[in-house]
Motif scaffolding. Structure first.
Motif, PDB file in Angstrom:
ATOM      1  N   LEU A   1     -31.992  13.966  79.344  1.00  0.00           N
ATOM      2  CA  LEU A   1     -31.446  14.073  78.000  1.00  0.00           C
ATOM      3  C   LEU A   1     -32.522  14.275  76.940  1.00  0.00           C
ATOM      4  O   LEU A   1     -32.412  15.168  76.095  1.00  0.00           O
TER       5      LEU A   1
ATOM      6  N   ASP B   1     -26.650  13.832  71.605  1.00  0.00           N
ATOM      7  CA  ASP B   1     -26.672  13.024  72.826  1.00  0.00           C
ATOM      8  C   ASP B   1     -25.275  12.859  73.394  1.00  0.00           C
ATOM      9  O   ASP B   1     -25.050  12.991  74.609  1.00  0.00           O
TER      10      ASP B   1
ATOM     11  N   ARG C   1     -24.058  14.267  77.089  1.00  0.00           N
ATOM     12  CA  ARG C   1     -23.526  13.370  78.126  1.00  0.00           C
ATOM     13  C   ARG C   1     -22.099  13.764  78.495  1.00  0.00           C
ATOM     14  O   ARG C   1     -21.705  13.692  79.666  1.00  0.00           O
TER      15      ARG C   1
ATOM     16  N   GLN D   1     -22.209  16.564  80.876  1.00  0.00           N
ATOM     17  CA  GLN D   1     -22.548  16.106  82.223  1.00  0.00           C
ATOM     18  C   GLN D   1     -21.348  15.440  82.886  1.00  0.00           C
ATOM     19  O   GLN D   1     -21.062  15.679  84.065  1.00  0.00           O
ATOM     20  N   ASP D   2     -20.625  14.614  82.143  1.00  0.00           N
ATOM     21  CA  ASP D   2     -19.451  13.924  82.687  1.00  0.00           C
ATOM     22  C   ASP D   2     -18.374  14.911  83.120  1.00  0.00           C
ATOM     23  O   ASP D   2     -17.648  14.668  84.096  1.00  0.00           O
TER      24      ASP D   2
END
Length: 243
Positions: free
Chosen positions: A160, A142, A146, A149-150
């Motif tokens: 997710l 996870d 993330r 994506q950031d």
């Protein structure tokens, strides 16, 4: 005082070593005989201790099974975290490859115990590993997702939990398929192509569309230019108005 502290430390180390021996022996017996078929006397024999000693650590076989499960999944979490920390590559897909290689190999090496884990979860809630321990393990993925994506490497609208299910579900199925071919006559399936396909799949499904981002940036620059030109025209008109 120093001698007393040393003695206490030595005693603690001995207790921890004995507990590790119990957990290691218990895991082997549980895998071989299942939870119901496992006997505390056999676990004690393999750990080279008296059966009564086990009960000074764990009140029941169920409590011992829980400890074995928690040790296993917590250990996987630490190892997966270490894999991410030791991976020099910064890009999402290189780091995904490292995590996929780790998880796939883990499924293969620990196939028997993982099968026991999920069988217990389905059939005996008393000794099922808690969701918290599983969540801590999958949280490594996870966090990686993330982060991707950031950093703009993955689509912002990617979901997710769907990506997580594809990652772990596919690797676990492939891991079991590979493990099943290890002792048979036909050609053993290899891990490398599975990992390569997983990375390629994620690139296709979740990789950010750089060309689209480029088009968006171009559109923003064009709009900004038009606004600047409009602002200049307004200034010119303002200067022409009578004061």
């Amino acid at each position: 005082m120093a001698t007393k502290a040393v003695n206490l430390e030595t005693q603690r180390v001995k207790l921890e070593r004995k507990e590790r021996a119990i957990l290691d022996a218990a895991r082997g017996v549980f895998v071989e005989h299942g939870f119901d078929g496992a006997r505390m006397s056999e676990i004690a024999r393999r750990a080279n201790i008296g059966e009564g000693t086990i009960y000074s650590y764990y009140e029941s076989k169920a409590e011992l099974m829980l400890a074995v499960l928690q040790q296993f999944w917590d250990g996987l979490t630490l190892e997966a975290t270490d894999v991410m920390a030791s991976t020099k590559a910064e890009g999402f897909f290189d780091r995904l490859r490292a995590l996929a290689q780790y998880h796939l190999n883990t499924v293969i090496v620990n196939a028997d115990f993982i099968n026991l884990t999920f069988a217990l979860r389905r059939n005996n809630s008393e000794v099922s590993v808690s969701r918290d321990h599983l969540r801590q393990y999958v949280a490594v993925f996870d966090q990686l997702f993330r982060r991707g994506q950031d950093r703009g490497e993955l689509k912002r609208n990617a979901i997710l939990w769907q990506a997580r299910d594809i990652f772990y579900g596919s690797l676990e199925y492939s891991g079991r398929s590979i493990e099943m071919t290890m002792d048979v006559a036909h050609k053993q399936r290899q891990q490398g192509p599975v990992v390569d396909q997983m990375v390629t799949l994620f690139m296709s499904l979740y990789g950010a569309d750089q060309s689209a981002e480029g088009d968006d940036s171009s559109a923003v620059r064009q709009l900004s230019l038009q606004l600047d030109q409009l602002s200049e025209k307004i200034d010119m008109l303002t200067r022409r108005l009578p004061q």
